[in-house]
Design a protein around this motif. Structure first.
Motif, PDB file in Angstrom:
ATOM      1  N   UNK A  46       0.838  -1.194   0.000  1.00  9.20           N
ATOM      2  CA  UNK A  46       0.000   0.000   0.000  1.00  9.20           C
ATOM      3  C   UNK A  46       0.879   1.252   0.000  1.00  9.20           C
ATOM      4  N   UNK A  47       2.024   1.163   0.641  1.00 12.71           N
ATOM      5  CA  UNK A  47       2.955   2.298   0.656  1.00 12.71           C
ATOM      6  C   UNK A  47       3.491   2.569  -0.738  1.00 12.71           C
ATOM      7  N   UNK A  48       3.802   1.546  -1.484  1.00 14.23           N
ATOM      8  CA  UNK A  48       4.248   1.724  -2.867  1.00 14.23           C
ATOM      9  C   UNK A  48       3.170   2.370  -3.714  1.00 14.23           C
ATOM     10  N   UNK A  49       1.937   1.973  -3.496  1.00 14.79           N
ATOM     11  CA  UNK A  49       0.788   2.567  -4.202  1.00 14.79           C
ATOM     12  C   UNK A  49       0.690   4.053  -3.854  1.00 14.79           C
ATOM     13  N   UNK A  50       0.846   4.382  -2.589  1.00 16.33           N
ATOM     14  CA  UNK A  50       0.812   5.769  -2.133  1.00 16.33           C
ATOM     15  C   UNK A  50       1.906   6.590  -2.809  1.00 16.33           C
ATOM     16  N   UNK A  51       3.126   6.064  -2.848  1.00 13.70           N
ATOM     17  CA  UNK A  51       4.240   6.796  -3.450  1.00 13.70           C
ATOM     18  C   UNK A  51       4.058   6.945  -4.958  1.00 13.70           C
ATOM     19  N   UNK A  52       3.469   5.965  -5.593  1.00 15.23           N
ATOM     20  CA  UNK A  52       3.183   6.078  -7.025  1.00 15.23           C
ATOM     21  C   UNK A  52       2.194   7.205  -7.275  1.00 15.23           C
ATOM     22  N   UNK A  53       1.176   7.294  -6.458  1.00 14.56           N
ATOM     23  CA  UNK A  53       0.204   8.385  -6.593  1.00 14.56           C
ATOM     24  C   UNK A  53       0.906   9.723  -6.361  1.00 14.56           C
ATOM     25  N   UNK A  54       1.774   9.798  -5.364  1.00 13.52           N
ATOM     26  CA  UNK A  54       2.501  11.041  -5.081  1.00 13.52           C
ATOM     27  C   UNK A  54       3.365  11.443  -6.276  1.00 13.52           C
ATOM     28  N   UNK A  55       4.043  10.472  -6.900  1.00 12.85           N
ATOM     29  CA  UNK A  55       4.857  10.779  -8.086  1.00 12.85           C
ATOM     30  C   UNK A  55       3.995  11.312  -9.211  1.00 12.85           C
ATOM     31  N   UNK A  56       2.807  10.772  -9.374  1.00 11.31           N
ATOM     32  CA  UNK A  56       1.892  11.248 -10.415  1.00 11.31           C
ATOM     33  C   UNK A  56       1.420  12.668 -10.119  1.00 11.31           C
ATOM     34  N   UNK A  57       1.148  12.960  -8.860  1.00  5.95           N
ATOM     35  CA  UNK A  57       0.729  14.311  -8.474  1.00  5.95           C
ATOM     36  C   UNK A  57       1.860  15.305  -8.763  1.00  5.95           C
ATOM     37  N   UNK A  58       3.092  14.950  -8.424  1.00  3.44           N
ATOM     38  CA  UNK A  58       4.234  15.821  -8.692  1.00  3.44           C
ATOM     39  C   UNK A  58       4.384  16.041 -10.196  1.00  3.44           C
ATOM     40  N   UNK A  59       4.296  14.980 -10.973  1.00  4.72           N
ATOM     41  CA  UNK A  59       4.434  15.102 -12.429  1.00  4.72           C
ATOM     42  C   UNK A  59       3.344  16.001 -13.006  1.00  4.72           C
ATOM     43  N   UNK A  60       2.145  15.872 -12.501  1.00  2.00           N
ATOM     44  CA  UNK A  60       1.045  16.710 -12.975  1.00  2.00           C
ATOM     45  C   UNK A  60       1.311  18.179 -12.645  1.00  2.00           C
ATOM     46  N   UNK A  61       1.821  18.452 -11.457  1.00  2.00           N
ATOM     47  CA  UNK A  61       2.137  19.838 -11.068  1.00  2.00           C
ATOM     48  C   UNK A  61       3.240  20.402 -11.941  1.00  2.00           C
ATOM     49  N   UNK A  62       4.246  19.606 -12.244  1.00  2.00           N
ATOM     50  CA  UNK A  62       5.348  20.061 -13.093  1.00  2.00           C
ATOM     51  C   UNK A  62       4.833  20.381 -14.494  1.00  2.00           C
ATOM     52  N   UNK A  63       3.989  19.520 -15.043  1.00  2.00           N
ATOM     53  CA  UNK A  63       3.434  19.763 -16.378  1.00  2.00           C
ATOM     54  C   UNK A  63       2.610  21.043 -16.409  1.00  2.00           C
ATOM     55  N   UNK A  64       1.874  21.314 -15.355  1.00  2.00           N
ATOM     56  CA  UNK A  64       1.068  22.538 -15.300  1.00  2.00           C
ATOM     57  C   UNK A  64       1.933  23.779 -15.256  1.00  2.00           C
ATOM     58  N   UNK A  65       3.127  23.679 -14.682  1.00  2.00           N
ATOM     59  CA  UNK A  65       3.994  24.843 -14.508  1.00  2.00           C
ATOM     60  C   UNK A  65       4.922  25.102 -15.691  1.00  2.00           C
ATOM     61  N   UNK A  66       4.976  24.230 -16.648  1.00  2.00           N
ATOM     62  CA  UNK A  66       5.848  24.427 -17.808  1.00  2.00           C
ATOM     63  C   UNK A  66       5.455  25.718 -18.502  1.00  2.00           C
ATOM     64  N   UNK A  67       6.433  26.574 -18.740  1.00  2.00           N
ATOM     65  CA  UNK A  67       6.181  27.824 -19.402  1.00  2.00           C
ATOM     66  C   UNK A  67       5.883  28.980 -18.467  1.00  2.00           C
ATOM     67  N   UNK A  68       5.698  28.711 -17.188  1.00  2.00           N
ATOM     68  CA  UNK A  68       5.472  29.789 -16.233  1.00  2.00           C
ATOM     69  C   UNK A  68       6.796  30.429 -15.874  1.00  2.00           C
ATOM     70  N   UNK A  69       6.806  31.745 -15.659  1.00  2.00           N
ATOM     71  CA  UNK A  69       8.054  32.383 -15.229  1.00  2.00           C
ATOM     72  C   UNK A  69       8.441  31.923 -13.832  1.00  2.00           C
ATOM     73  N   UNK A  70       9.754  31.897 -13.568  1.00  2.00           N
ATOM     74  CA  UNK A  70      10.230  31.463 -12.254  1.00  2.00           C
ATOM     75  C   UNK A  70       9.817  32.444 -11.159  1.00  2.00           C
ATOM     76  N   UNK A  71       9.780  33.741 -11.480  1.00  2.00           N
ATOM     77  CA  UNK A  71       9.356  34.747 -10.538  1.00  2.00           C
ATOM     78  C   UNK A  71       8.398  35.711 -11.213  1.00  2.00           C
ATOM     79  N   UNK A  72       7.583  36.324 -10.423  1.00  2.00           N
ATOM     80  CA  UNK A  72       6.678  37.347 -10.957  1.00  2.00           C
ATOM     81  C   UNK A  72       7.323  38.708 -10.797  1.00  2.00           C
ATOM     82  N   UNK A  73       7.262  39.509 -11.819  1.00  2.00           N
ATOM     83  CA  UNK A  73       7.874  40.838 -11.754  1.00  2.00           C
ATOM     84  C   UNK A  73       6.852  41.886 -11.432  1.00  2.00           C
TER      85      UNK A  73
END
Length: 73
Positions: A46-73
């Motif tokens: 079950x822990x492996x399942x949990x970590x797999x879900x966490x990796x998917x959540x991180x990947x989804x967040x990274x994909x959403x942020x592609x193209x965003x500026x690192x800082x707001x001016x």
């Protein structure tokens, strides 16, 4: 389940995420676990399942942020 695995999940995520992002990813992960609990078929860990879900959540967040500026001016 959450109380048992939250601290370890936070440590796992803290290696690659900012502290504010860790909080968000932990929350999103456990919400996803709750929603998908009926689909868990009792694999090796079950822990492996949990970590797999966490990796998917991180990947989804990274994909959403592609193209965003690192800082707001």
């Amino acid at each position: 389940f959450m109380h048992r695995h939250e601290a370890a999940l936070r440590r796992y995520l803290a290696v690659s995420l900012a502290p504010d992002d860790v909080d968000d990813v932990v929350q999103e992960t456990f919400v996803s676990v709750w929603r998908g609990a009926d689909g868990y078929r009792g694999g090796p860990s079950a822990r492996g399942w949990l970590y797999t879900i966490a990796r998917h959540v991180v990947a989804h967040r990274v994909r959403r942020r592609v193209g965003e500026p690192a800082t707001l001016e």
